[in-house]
Structures are given as structure tokens and as C-alpha cells.
Design a protein around this motif. Structure first.
Motif, PDB file in Angstrom:
ATOM      1  N   ARG A 187      -1.900  -5.298  -8.953  1.00  0.00           N
ATOM      2  CA  ARG A 187      -1.559  -4.448  -7.806  1.00  0.00           C
ATOM      3  C   ARG A 187      -0.089  -4.045  -7.839  1.00  0.00           C
ATOM      4  O   ARG A 187       0.270  -2.908  -7.524  1.00  0.00           O
ATOM      5  N   LYS A 220      10.999   3.134   0.154  1.00  0.00           N
ATOM      6  CA  LYS A 220      11.847   4.189  -0.405  1.00  0.00           C
ATOM      7  C   LYS A 220      12.713   4.827   0.679  1.00  0.00           C
ATOM      8  O   LYS A 220      13.895   5.119   0.450  1.00  0.00           O
ATOM      9  N   THR A 224       0.409  -1.254 -10.215  1.00  0.00           N
ATOM     10  CA  THR A 224      -0.149  -0.002  -9.702  1.00  0.00           C
ATOM     11  C   THR A 224       0.848   0.732  -8.811  1.00  0.00           C
ATOM     12  O   THR A 224       0.926   1.964  -8.834  1.00  0.00           O
ATOM     13  N   TYR A 225       1.622  -0.027  -8.036  1.00  0.00           N
ATOM     14  CA  TYR A 225       2.523   0.594  -7.064  1.00  0.00           C
ATOM     15  C   TYR A 225       3.965   0.713  -7.555  1.00  0.00           C
ATOM     16  O   TYR A 225       4.811   1.241  -6.837  1.00  0.00           O
ATOM     17  N   ASN A 250       0.855  -1.176   0.000  1.00  0.00           N
ATOM     18  CA  ASN A 250       0.000   0.000   0.000  1.00  0.00           C
ATOM     19  C   ASN A 250       0.899   1.237   0.000  1.00  0.00           C
ATOM     20  O   ASN A 250       2.133   1.106  -0.092  1.00  0.00           O
ATOM     21  N   ASP A 251       0.310   2.400   0.105  1.00  0.00           N
ATOM     22  CA  ASP A 251       1.102   3.629   0.065  1.00  0.00           C
ATOM     23  C   ASP A 251       2.134   3.678   1.187  1.00  0.00           C
ATOM     24  O   ASP A 251       3.269   4.134   0.986  1.00  0.00           O
ATOM     25  N   ARG A 252       1.749   3.214   2.363  1.00  0.00           N
ATOM     26  CA  ARG A 252       2.668   3.232   3.502  1.00  0.00           C
ATOM     27  C   ARG A 252       3.856   2.312   3.258  1.00  0.00           C
ATOM     28  O   ARG A 252       4.995   2.642   3.591  1.00  0.00           O
ATOM     29  N   ASP A 300       6.941   2.373  -9.746  1.00  0.00           N
ATOM     30  CA  ASP A 300       7.239   3.647 -10.393  1.00  0.00           C
ATOM     31  C   ASP A 300       8.737   3.717 -10.689  1.00  0.00           C
ATOM     32  O   ASP A 300       9.448   2.715 -10.553  1.00  0.00           O
ATOM     33  N   VAL A 334       5.130   1.419   0.330  1.00  0.00           N
ATOM     34  CA  VAL A 334       5.991   2.027  -0.685  1.00  0.00           C
ATOM     35  C   VAL A 334       6.828   3.145  -0.080  1.00  0.00           C
ATOM     36  O   VAL A 334       8.035   3.257  -0.343  1.00  0.00           O
ATOM     37  N   GLU A 335       6.210   3.977   0.745  1.00  0.00           N
ATOM     38  CA  GLU A 335       6.947   5.069   1.390  1.00  0.00           C
ATOM     39  C   GLU A 335       8.063   4.523   2.271  1.00  0.00           C
ATOM     40  O   GLU A 335       9.197   5.022   2.237  1.00  0.00           O
TER      41      GLU A 335
END
Length: 250
Positions: free
Chosen positions: A43, A21, A46-47, A13-15, A49, A17-18
Motif C-alpha cells: 500500500r 502535500k 502504491t501511494y 488514501n487519496d485524501r 510518488d 496524500v492530498e
């Protein structure tokens, strides 16, 4: 060039991925439980990049309840269900030329044992020698197996919780820009280092992940087996078109 891969996470999820990184990771291998390959691929895409590659994978649950074996496959082109014999899964991975990784070897009753390595050492591409959910004796045993069968090492956070992502990773000495590149690096035995935390944060991670393991094997399992209907990755699910009906183990 060093390319840092967390070789096995269960959450995305976004958390996540953050956190990946922030930890300086270049890629995650995403293999959630009981989720079909097309959904995992969607999925993961989607995540992904320019900063973080998310590679889809399947941790296939093989064998019976009393003799379960988990195997991680990267680079599958066609879905492979859970709840089939180990030999069937290995044959299918080989047919698809997928990379075969061994997570948490000899841990509890859900992992490959020495006899399995004797049978499938030529099929396995790498073995996890450190898992933050494990105690030192489990990781030592994994290292011993890897050395005995000359299997390249990997490590991963095996994150079921977002905060676990990045506590362990495998640093490959090559550029990896795609799923295919990772498959090639693993199958070719590209030079790599296993990197992990081993201080207080590692033990806090172990405690929280073991707590989640208890949840997985109590309420979540009851819900999955008795309340939610047929598993999406059960061999008899319509998605597999009857290909595996004759090898269902439960």
C-alpha cells in the motif's frame, strides 16, 4: 535542506496524500494497526510518488493486556507479530537492524515507561515528544524522558483520521529519498526540529482523535476480538510459520 516527515500515520488514501502535500510534507511513515508488513509495503508503494514518499512501518503491540507496550519499527525486512513480549520484539528489531521509535511514551497503559528506557535506551533511536492526541502534561513528560535518556526527538500527527495528517511533523536537516535514507537519518541522530500546531485547530484535532480512540477501544475492539477471527498479526497466524508460537502472550 529540510525534509518534512510525519513520522506516524494510521490511515492512507487519496485524501491523506492530498492533505499531506497541501501541508508541505515530504514523507509519511505508514503503520496501520494489525496489518502485516507485506500488505503495508504494498500500500505504501502504491501511494508513493515523486512528491511524497510513503515509508512502511509496524507499530508492534507487545506485552499482556495489563502491561501493553507499543513500539514503532521502521526498516523491518521480515514481519514481526503483535502480542509478544517486549524483550522478544526488541531483540527481533535489533537482529534486523530496524529503527526503533517510541510513540506516545508513558501514555495510559499502552506505552514504554521509564523502566523500559532504562533497559532499552541503547536500542531506541528516537522518542516522540509531542502527540496531538495528548494533553500538555503527557507531552511534557515525554520531553523530560527524552532529555533524561538523551534520545533524539520526533513528532507525528499519529493520524487515525485523514484531517489530522500534517498537524505535526519532524523536519530533518538532510535529504531523504527512500526508506533506507530515513532509517539512516533516524539511527544516526541527524539534526531535526519538531514542528506542530498548538492553536484551536490542534485542540479540535485532539477532541476528534480522542473520540476515535473511544471507538477503537469499544466496538472496533469487540469486532476484532470476537467477530473477525484470528488477527493477521497474531503470532500463531500461519504467516509467521510457527517462529513465535512459544512466546505468545495472549
Amino acid at each position: 535542506m529540510t525534509f518534512r516527515v510525519d513520522c506516524h500515520v494510521k490511515v492512507l488514501n487519496d485524501r491523506v496524500v492530498e492533505r499531506a502535500k497541501q501541508a508541505g510534507l515530504d514523507a509519511l511513515v505508514y503503520a496501520p494497526h494489525f496489518t502485516r508488513l507485506p500488505e503495508i509495503r504494498e500500500r505504501a508503494a502504491t501511494y508513493s510518488d515523486d512528491e511524497l514518499l510513503v515509508v512502511p512501518a509496524r507499530e508492534v503491540f507487545t506485552g499482556t493486556w495489563r502491561n501493553r507496550k507499543h513500539v514503532l519499527a521502521v526498516g523491518l525486512e521480515e514481519p514481526v507479530p503483535d502480542f509478544i513480549p517486549l524483550e522478544t520484539a526488541m531483540a527481533e528489531f535489533e537482529r534486523q537492524n530496524a529503527t526503533v521509535l517510541v510513540p506516545h511514551p508513558t501514555f495510559a497503559n499502552v506505552s514504554l515507561e521509564q523502566s523500559d528506557f532504562e533497559a532499552y535506551a541503547e536500542t531506541v533511536d528516537a522518542l516522540e515528544i509531542f502527540n496531538p492526541k495528548h494533553f500538555p502534561m503527557h507531552n511534557r513528560r515525554a520531553r523530560t524522558l527524552g532529555e533524561a535518556f538523551s534520545l533524539p526527538p520526533i513528532t507525528a500527527s499519529y493520524a487515525h483520521l485523514p484531517r489530522t495528517v500534517g498537524v505535526a511533523h519532524t523536519a530533518f536537516e538532510t535529504a531523504i529519498e527512500s526508506e533506507a535514507d530515513l532509517v539512516t537519518a533516524l539511527q544516526d541522530g541527524v539534526a531535526r526540529r519538531v514542528v506542530y500546531e498548538n492553536g484551536l485547530n490542534r485542540w479540535a484535532t485532539t477532541a476528534m482523535e480522542l473520540g476515535h480512540l473511544v471507538y477503537e477501544n469499544t466496538w472496533e475492539k469487540i469486532d476484532r476480538l470476537f467477530l473477525s477471527g484470528t488477527e493477521p498479526t497474531h503470532p500463531e497466524h500461519i504467516a509467521y510459520g510457527g517462529r513465535f508460537d512459544d512466546v505468545v502472550v495472549y
